[in-house]
Design an enzyme around this catalytic site. Structure first.
Site, short mmCIF file in Angstrom:
data_model
loop_
_atom_site.label_atom_id
_atom_site.label_comp_id
_atom_site.label_asym_id
_atom_site.label_seq_id
_atom_site.Cartn_x
_atom_site.Cartn_y
_atom_site.Cartn_z
N LYS A 243 34.64 40.13 43.00
CA LYS A 243 34.00 41.01 43.99
C LYS A 243 32.85 40.23 44.65
CE LYS A 243 35.67 45.30 41.91
NZ LYS A 243 36.18 45.07 40.56
N ARG A 249 40.47 36.32 40.91
CA ARG A 249 40.75 37.70 40.48
C ARG A 249 40.87 37.71 38.97
NH1 ARG A 249 41.83 42.21 42.47
NH2 ARG A 249 41.41 41.21 44.46
#
Ligand code: DSN
Length: 433
Positions: A243, A249
């Site tokens: 984020k 990820r």
């Protein structure tokens, strides 16, 4: 001595080689290109996404993906782990340094996996825990009935105050004293304001609970020292790395030395098998990037942009819940302009603006319709946009959402999309050469 990355002709042996992929599987290669076009062609305002660096992507696309390495550095269940041991040790030490933590586990495959490990380490089926409920801004893995966390444990949910729309700390305290949970969680997916970690720490001590912070959304702001850290207060902090943090990820956790062994056992072998060593390498790269002064400036800019975006939207009649934001995200209540979150998402999408519908606190709509949208500034800030561009983006969102249409050929969709194209051409994602 620093070794240079191998020449392109050698890349098949060392890491990613796009030409090789095109030769083997032109269909998948084409999607890689069209997805890159999609990222470059629109405004990416999903609060939980970012644009990770070529260095991170290179580590992800490497031969480290081949290695089985169940266990931890120096105590594996497979031979041949000498090199991956080095990279996992780098990732662990960098995570500890970055967050000032006593212990780090970099193996969770995702934020949800890291959260599973917390339940595995501290609870038995049927035990009680307290966390923010999903419709109020929490997360699926914080006790939603459709998640293992709500099916296997007795989840007590807290919410926000109706007036302030911020966490209802009185309710949190009341529920903790009434239910005596074993675990108390702070954090969620749609919380625009800072969280009072000291309050949660004191409450957890009072009722004898473990204090867990799910910092997935804001850990990048903590890494950049732009907001206060939960690490000195919490027993365990779980997070994702993709984020604001801008890494691959994946997930990770940091904790106190006291809970290190329990959490390590809960990650492996309780919840996961072989770690993804290519992703762990990419996390190591990301933690190094996030420790720089450049990243600290980035984190501060993410917040400055987010505050400006929220303020400009408010001026245009699109109300941020809580009146604004302290972080990278705003939650916008569309009830005042008579548009649902679902319609707003579709209209924005047709205009080249990517955001998501989101339930607002006390939402009268079903979750797949919702009365709100959530916008975040991690990606556009990575692209170098600043407060001036946030004013422009607010105007584009307001126009698309209030006057636009889900049809990309609608005149408003076309008009807004032309301005989006101009903006992303001036501030490109993954600039060419
Ligand atoms: N689903 C993510 C988000 O968008 O916030 C959190 O896991």
């Amino acid at each position: 001595m620093t070794r240079e990355f191998p020449m392109p002709s050698d890349q098949t042996f060392y890491g990613s080689d796009f030409e090789a992929l095109q030769g083997v599987d032109p269909d998948v290669a084409e999607v890689l290109l069209t997805e890159l076009d999609r990222i470059r062609g629109g405004l990416q305002l999903i609060a939980s996404e970012n644009i990770s660096s070529p260095a991170v992507l290179t580590a992800l696309g490497s031969t480290l993906s081949n290695k089985y390495a169940e266990g931890y550095p120096g105590r594996r269940y497979y031979g041949g782990c000498s090199e991956v041991d080095k990279v996992e040790t780098l990732a662990i030490e960098r995570a500890k340094d970055l967050f000032g933590a006593e212990h780090a586990n970099v193996q969770p495959h995702s934020g949800a996996s890291a959260n599973q490990a917390v339940y595995g380490a501290f609870l038995k089926p049927g035990d009680t825990f307290l966390a923010m409920s999903l419709p109020m801004g929490g997360h699926l893995t914080h006790g939603s009935k459709v998640s293992f966390s709500g099916k296997w444990f007795n989840a007590i949910g807290y919410g926000v105050d109706k007036q302030t729309e911020d966490i209802d700390y009185d309710q949190v305290a009341e529920l903790a004293r009434e239910h005596r949970p074993k675990l108390i969680c702070a954090g969620g997916s749609a919380i625009p304001r800072l969280i009072d970690f000291e309050f949660f720490r004191n409450l957890a001590d009072e009722v004898g609970a473990i204090f867990w912070v799910d910092a997935a959304h804001f850990i990048g702001l903590v890494a950049g020292k732009a907001i206060p850290s939960p690490v000195p207060h919490a027993d365990v902090v779980t997070f994702t790395t993709h984020k604001v943090l801008r890494g691959p990820r994946s997930g990770a956790l940091v904790c106190t030395a006291e809970h290190a062994a329990a959490l390590d056992k809960a990650v492996f072998p309780m919840m996961q098998g072989g770690p993804q060593m290519h992703t762990i390498a990419a996390k190591a790269v990301n933690f190094k990037e996030a420790a720089t002064a450049e990243f600290a400036r980035y984190a501060a800019d993410v917040i400055a942009n987010s505050k400006q975006l929220a303020a400009s939207l408010l001026e245009l009649g699109v109300r941020p819940t809580t009146g604004g934001t302290d972080t990278h995200l705003s939650l916008l209540d569309l009830q005042g302009i008579g548009v649902t979150g679902r319609d707003a998402e579709a209209r924005a999408d047709a205009a080249g603006i990517v955001l998501n519908k989101n339930a607002i606190p006390f939402d009268p709509q079903k979750p797949n319709v919702a009365s709100g949208i959530r916008v975040g500034t991690p990606s556009v800030t990575t692209q170098g946009m600043g407060v001036e561009q946030m004013r422009q983006i607010a105007a584009l969102i307001a126009r698309a959402v209030t006057e636009g249409d889900a049809d990309p050929d609608h005149p408003v969709s076309k008009e807004v999309r032309a301005q989006v194209t101009d903006l992303v051409t001036r501030f490109p994602a993954y600039p060419r050469g």
